[in-house]
Design a protein around this motif. Structure first.
Motif, PDB file in Angstrom:
ATOM      1  N   GLY A 115      -3.703   2.377  -2.901  1.00  0.00           N
ATOM      2  CA  GLY A 115      -2.540   2.358  -3.767  1.00  0.00           C
ATOM      3  C   GLY A 115      -1.948   1.006  -4.042  1.00  0.00           C
ATOM      4  O   GLY A 115      -0.958   0.897  -4.745  1.00  0.00           O
ATOM      5  N   GLY A 116      -2.515  -0.045  -3.524  1.00  0.00           N
ATOM      6  CA  GLY A 116      -1.920  -1.348  -3.735  1.00  0.00           C
ATOM      7  C   GLY A 116      -2.882  -2.354  -4.283  1.00  0.00           C
ATOM      8  O   GLY A 116      -4.015  -2.047  -4.622  1.00  0.00           O
ATOM      9  N   ARG A 169       4.230   3.743   1.962  1.00  0.00           N
ATOM     10  CA  ARG A 169       4.916   2.955   0.938  1.00  0.00           C
ATOM     11  C   ARG A 169       5.928   2.016   1.567  1.00  0.00           C
ATOM     12  O   ARG A 169       6.706   2.413   2.428  1.00  0.00           O
ATOM     13  CB  ARG A 169       5.633   3.869  -0.054  1.00  0.00           C
ATOM     14  CG  ARG A 169       4.695   4.433  -1.099  1.00  0.00           C
ATOM     15  CD  ARG A 169       5.473   5.305  -2.018  1.00  0.00           C
ATOM     16  NE  ARG A 169       5.676   6.576  -1.321  1.00  0.00           N
ATOM     17  CZ  ARG A 169       5.779   7.739  -1.918  1.00  0.00           C
ATOM     18  NH1 ARG A 169       5.771   7.808  -3.222  1.00  0.00           N
ATOM     19  NH2 ARG A 169       5.935   8.838  -1.235  1.00  0.00           N
ATOM     20  N   ASN A 170       5.899   0.770   1.127  1.00  0.00           N
ATOM     21  CA  ASN A 170       6.821  -0.276   1.550  1.00  0.00           C
ATOM     22  C   ASN A 170       6.705  -0.621   3.039  1.00  0.00           C
ATOM     23  O   ASN A 170       7.603  -1.225   3.619  1.00  0.00           O
ATOM     24  CB  ASN A 170       8.270   0.083   1.193  1.00  0.00           C
ATOM     25  CG  ASN A 170       9.135  -1.161   1.092  1.00  0.00           C
ATOM     26  OD1 ASN A 170       8.685  -2.212   0.655  1.00  0.00           O
ATOM     27  ND2 ASN A 170      10.375  -1.030   1.516  1.00  0.00           N
ATOM     28  N   ALA A 171       5.598  -0.262   3.677  1.00  0.00           N
ATOM     29  CA  ALA A 171       5.412  -0.556   5.101  1.00  0.00           C
ATOM     30  C   ALA A 171       4.857  -1.961   5.296  1.00  0.00           C
ATOM     31  O   ALA A 171       4.016  -2.426   4.527  1.00  0.00           O
ATOM     32  CB  ALA A 171       4.465   0.458   5.725  1.00  0.00           C
ATOM     33  N   TRP A 201       0.824  -1.210   0.000  1.00  0.00           N
ATOM     34  CA  TRP A 201       0.000   0.000   0.000  1.00  0.00           C
ATOM     35  C   TRP A 201       0.853   1.253   0.000  1.00  0.00           C
ATOM     36  O   TRP A 201       2.008   1.220   0.390  1.00  0.00           O
ATOM     37  CB  TRP A 201      -0.943  -0.028   1.205  1.00  0.00           C
ATOM     38  CG  TRP A 201      -1.725  -1.299   1.211  1.00  0.00           C
ATOM     39  CD1 TRP A 201      -1.444  -2.440   1.917  1.00  0.00           C
ATOM     40  CD2 TRP A 201      -2.858  -1.610   0.415  1.00  0.00           C
ATOM     41  NE1 TRP A 201      -2.352  -3.419   1.615  1.00  0.00           N
ATOM     42  CE2 TRP A 201      -3.231  -2.936   0.697  1.00  0.00           C
ATOM     43  CE3 TRP A 201      -3.610  -0.883  -0.507  1.00  0.00           C
ATOM     44  CZ2 TRP A 201      -4.321  -3.549   0.091  1.00  0.00           C
ATOM     45  CZ3 TRP A 201      -4.690  -1.500  -1.110  1.00  0.00           C
ATOM     46  CH2 TRP A 201      -5.044  -2.820  -0.815  1.00  0.00           C
ATOM     47  N   THR A 202       0.264   2.384  -0.381  1.00  0.00           N
ATOM     48  CA  THR A 202       1.033   3.627  -0.441  1.00  0.00           C
ATOM     49  C   THR A 202       0.534   4.711   0.516  1.00  0.00           C
ATOM     50  O   THR A 202       1.314   5.528   0.971  1.00  0.00           O
ATOM     51  CB  THR A 202       1.034   4.215  -1.866  1.00  0.00           C
ATOM     52  OG1 THR A 202      -0.311   4.462  -2.276  1.00  0.00           O
ATOM     53  CG2 THR A 202       1.705   3.270  -2.843  1.00  0.00           C
ATOM     54  N   THR A 203      -0.762   4.736   0.827  1.00  0.00           N
ATOM     55  CA  THR A 203      -1.316   5.835   1.622  1.00  0.00           C
ATOM     56  C   THR A 203      -2.333   5.329   2.641  1.00  0.00           C
ATOM     57  O   THR A 203      -3.143   4.461   2.329  1.00  0.00           O
ATOM     58  CB  THR A 203      -2.010   6.860   0.702  1.00  0.00           C
ATOM     59  OG1 THR A 203      -1.110   7.251  -0.330  1.00  0.00           O
ATOM     60  CG2 THR A 203      -2.442   8.102   1.471  1.00  0.00           C
ATOM     61  N   VAL A 222       4.096   3.395  11.883  1.00  0.00           N
ATOM     62  CA  VAL A 222       4.378   2.594  10.701  1.00  0.00           C
ATOM     63  C   VAL A 222       5.685   1.851  10.963  1.00  0.00           C
ATOM     64  O   VAL A 222       6.713   2.486  11.220  1.00  0.00           O
ATOM     65  CB  VAL A 222       4.482   3.485   9.433  1.00  0.00           C
ATOM     66  CG1 VAL A 222       4.832   2.654   8.220  1.00  0.00           C
ATOM     67  CG2 VAL A 222       3.185   4.256   9.220  1.00  0.00           C
ATOM     68  N   ASP A 223       5.616   0.527  10.950  1.00  0.00           N
ATOM     69  CA  ASP A 223       6.779  -0.324  11.226  1.00  0.00           C
ATOM     70  C   ASP A 223       7.496   0.099  12.502  1.00  0.00           C
ATOM     71  O   ASP A 223       8.725   0.176  12.559  1.00  0.00           O
ATOM     72  CB  ASP A 223       7.744  -0.347  10.033  1.00  0.00           C
ATOM     73  CG  ASP A 223       7.154  -1.093   8.850  1.00  0.00           C
ATOM     74  OD1 ASP A 223       6.278  -1.953   9.057  1.00  0.00           O
ATOM     75  OD2 ASP A 223       7.579  -0.821   7.718  1.00  0.00           O
TER      76      ASP A 223
END
Length: 183
Positions: free
Chosen positions: A180-181, A149-151, A101-103, A126-127
């Motif tokens: 976003g994904g 992004r990339n989380a 996902w992005t947002t 986030v992470d």
């Protein structure tokens, strides 16, 4: 994905006067995905989105409600609400994002049926890194938008701020959504 609508009239008169029939054409631009190796993939698929209320959380430390919530007089059909009070001062829920996902977007605030004069502290991590923190009073709300992004993980937390210990307060993330994904 980008879409554009174009209205077309009669381009050639052919000896007739006045406009001809009108047609609307929708053009959709393809989505291009670039991978870490530098190769690209083109698809016509649109970005996906999911409400967190539709997903199963990895963990939840206390009560969680994933139904509609009214925050600051506005209704949100797909919300994540966490309750807390003096007996359970912190409540959190964590979701697996799988790096897809992005947002993340939501409207944070106390649910309108919380006791008068209440406030809660809202946090999003986030992470494991806190990316949002704000104390919000009943009758107020805040728009939250985070780059995820990339989380791998998203953790939402509400914390009791010490008002009336006999009441339960409801911290809502109104229409909490990831976009976003592909899922």
């Amino acid at each position: 994905m980008t879409a554009a609508a174009i209205t077309l009239g009669s381009a050639c008169g052919g000896g007739t006067s006045g406009p001809g029939p009108t047609r609307t054409v929708t053009a959709i631009a393809p989505t291009v995905t670039v991978t870490a190796s530098g190769t690209s993939e083109t698809t016509g698929e649109a970005a996906q989105s999911h409400y967190l209320s539709e997903l199963d959380p990895l963990t939840a430390t206390g009560g969680i409600d994933t139904s509609a919530a009214e925050i600051n007089g506005t209704g949100f059909a797909r919300s994540v609400t966490l309750n807390c009070n003096a007996a359970g001062p912190v409540n959190s829920v964590e979701y697996n994002l799988g790096r897809h996902w992005t947002t993340f977007t939501a409207t944070a605030g106390l649910r309108d049926d919380s006791p008068t004069g209440g406030s809660l502290t809202f946090e999003a991590a986030v992470d494991g890194t806190r990316r949002y923190r704000e104390t919000i009073r009943l009758g107020a709300s805040r728009e939250v938008r985070l780059d995820i992004r990339n989380a791998l993980r998203l953790k939402l937390t509400v914390s009791y701020t010490g008002q009336d210990a006999t009441n339960v307060y409801y911290g809502s993330w109104g229409d909490a959504q990831i976009t976003g994904g592909k899922r």
